[in-house]
Enzyme design. Structure first.
Site, PDB file in Angstrom:
ATOM      1  N   LYS A 191       0.827  -1.215   0.000  1.00 25.16           N
ATOM      2  CA  LYS A 191       0.000   0.000   0.000  1.00 25.16           C
ATOM      3  C   LYS A 191       0.863   1.269   0.000  1.00 25.16           C
ATOM      4  O   LYS A 191       2.083   1.185   0.062  1.00 25.16           O
ATOM      5  CB  LYS A 191      -0.961  -0.049   1.191  1.00 25.16           C
ATOM      6  CG  LYS A 191      -1.921  -1.259   1.143  1.00 25.16           C
ATOM      7  CD  LYS A 191      -3.027  -1.123   0.100  1.00 25.16           C
ATOM      8  CE  LYS A 191      -3.658  -2.412  -0.354  1.00 25.16           C
ATOM      9  NZ  LYS A 191      -4.576  -3.084   0.547  1.00 25.16           N
TER      10      LYS A 191
HETATM   11  C1  LIG Z   1      -5.514  -4.264   0.886  1.00 28.00           C
HETATM   12  C2  LIG Z   1      -6.992  -4.078   0.977  1.00 28.00           C
HETATM   13  C3  LIG Z   1      -7.715  -4.386   2.139  1.00 28.00           C
HETATM   14  C4  LIG Z   1      -7.134  -5.152   3.275  1.00 28.00           C
HETATM   15  O1  LIG Z   1      -6.048  -4.539   3.867  1.00 28.00           O
HETATM   16  P1  LIG Z   1      -5.200  -5.379   4.936  1.00 28.00           P
HETATM   17  O2  LIG Z   1      -4.436  -4.313   5.663  1.00 28.00           O
HETATM   18  O3  LIG Z   1      -4.328  -6.303   4.173  1.00 28.00           O
HETATM   19  O4  LIG Z   1      -6.152  -6.081   5.819  1.00 28.00           O
HETATM   20  C5  LIG Z   1      -9.047  -4.049   2.199  1.00 28.00           C
HETATM   21  N1  LIG Z   1      -9.669  -3.468   1.157  1.00 28.00           N
HETATM   22  C6  LIG Z   1      -9.020  -3.178   0.017  1.00 28.00           C
HETATM   23  C7  LIG Z   1      -9.766  -2.510  -1.088  1.00 28.00           C
HETATM   24  C8  LIG Z   1      -7.671  -3.496  -0.126  1.00 28.00           C
HETATM   25  O5  LIG Z   1      -7.042  -3.247  -1.286  1.00 28.00           O
END
Ligand SMILES: *Cc1c(COP(=O)(O)O)cnc(C)c1O
Length: 391
Positions: A191
């Site tokens: 991210k």
């Molecule tokens: C990455 C992601 C999540 C989950 O994030 P985590 O921190 O891995 O739990 C939720 N929603 C979307 C749209 C994502 O891309």
């Protein structure tokens, strides 16, 4: 030219992050403590929000958010099929059901005109069981939050934003994280800022904040740091609910503090990269560069999601790999996934626009560790592959 395989995504971790993690390890306080508290404080100040709670993933954060707004058995949450399964699975954790609203094919965000109809129909069918709207700001571009908040407020619904892609993002000049009832960010490895695993739950609402804080750690009425630093009754605590184990350890927060400090610089670099891709690809036949709805707003550019003729996409991905470029596809819509498809009896045509966007979508690498030369390689590979298909 360096022809090593270029991965789809990589975190950018500097010496500051490394030193801070080592400092946590040497200090002996490796789990939730002063660094998690500092990360929360600095995050809240960056967003301009009242409360911020660091958690061990965005998935945990979304679960806490839905629990705090009172989602329970048989409730309905209106959300999008164009997302990662985490957005929907947390609804099922609470024995509630998602009701999907199809997307705008160009932005892949919830279509707000359709949302009005989906909400009206859901309320007609399920009455007060319809409790919330859960938008996802796809790729880092905000949904139309003015319309979504309007629709929610006029129907007595809460809004929980999945902002996993959208740090930093604005809607109409307002930071995402200051708009809905609760907003959840992700710091997963890929991210826009990363703590390996982690997330942040933010809200302006004191009542929701209180519940989220308690449920984040076992239903304790005080967290571990307060407990061991309280001048009196250090051993005393009360359990007021069957809470979860969703706290963020200091070793992750140590990374987060320094990633957050670089967030604006990272965002500027991603934006420049997106513009460079746009310039390179905007005239290619059969290719659609990402549609930006409100150019004056900040787009986090977590993803560079390009669309192309759907017959090309699968082979295009493979040919990019032959050129040594890692790509990805976002997302396989949830209504195509066996669990969601079978549970609710969906066909691909249940959400035709999400299905069509998925068939056309290819995500190109966009991350701050990429050099200009590497981006040039991606652009040249993309143009070469395109030439193979477009003749
Ligand atoms: C990455 C992601 C999540 C989950 O994030 P985590 O921190 O891995 O739990 C939720 N929603 C979307 C749209 C994502 O891309």
């Amino acid at each position: 030219m360096d022809n090593a395989f270029l991965p789809f995504a990589l975190p950018e971790i500097g010496q500051e992050e490394i030193d801070e993690v080592v400092d946590s390890m040497k200090s002996g306080w490796i789990t939730t403590g002063p660094k998690a508290a500092r990360f929360e404080k600095e995050f809240a100040s960056y967003i301009g929000c009242k409360h911020a709670f660091a958690v061990n993933s965005a998935t945990s954060g979304l679960h806490l958010a839905l629990e705090a707004i009172g989602i329970g058995r048989g409730d309905k949450v209106i959300t999008t099929p164009y997302t990662f399964t985490a957005t929907s699975e947390v609804i099922r954790y609470l024995d509630a059901d998602p009701i999907y609203c199809d997307v705008d094919e160009r932005t892949c965000n919830m279509d707000v005109d359709l949302l009005e109809k989906v909400v009206a129909q859901a309320i007609q069918e399920h009455g007060a069981k319809v409790k919330a709207i859960m938008p996802v700001h796809f790729a880092g571009q905000a949904c139309d939050m003015a319309r979504i908040m309007d629709i929610a407020r006029s129907n007595g619904l809460r809004v929980v934003e999945d902002a996993a892609h959208s740090l930093p993002t604005t809607f109409d000049g307002k930071m995402v994280g200051t708009i809905g009832d609760v907003t959840v960010f992700s710091f997963y490895a890929t991210k826009t800022i990363a703590t390996a695993e982690g997330g942040m739950v933010v809200t302006e609402n004191d009542e929701l904040a209180k519940r989220i804080k308690i449920m984040r750690l076992h239903g304790f009425n005080r967290d571990a740091w307060d407990r061991y630093n309280s001048p009196k009754a250090a051993w005393y605590y009360e359990i007021v609910a069957p809470g979860y184990k969703y706290n963020m350890p200091d070793m992750a927060a140590a990374m987060g503090i320094h990633q957050l400090a670089k967030c604006d610089a990272f965002a500027a670099k991603r934006t420049a990269m997106a513009h460079r891709y746009n310039e390179a690809f905007k005239h290619l036949e059969g290719v659609r560069i990402p549609h930006v709805e409100r150019p004056s707003d900040r787009h986090a550019w977590h993803l560079y999601a390009i669309q192309m003729q759907s017959e090309w996409r699968d082979a295009f991905f493979d040919r990019m790999k032959d050129f040594g470029i890692g790509c990805s596809v976002h997302f396989i819509p949830l209504h195509l996934q066996p669990y969601w498809r079978d549970r609710y009896g969906f066909t691909p045509e249940s959400f035709p626009r999400a299905f069509a966007a998925f068939k056309r979508e290819l995500s190109l690498p966009i991350y701050t560790k990429m050099t200009d030369a590497e981006q040039t390689r991606v652009i040249e590979a993309f143009k070469s592959v395109h030439a193979e298909f477009a003749r």
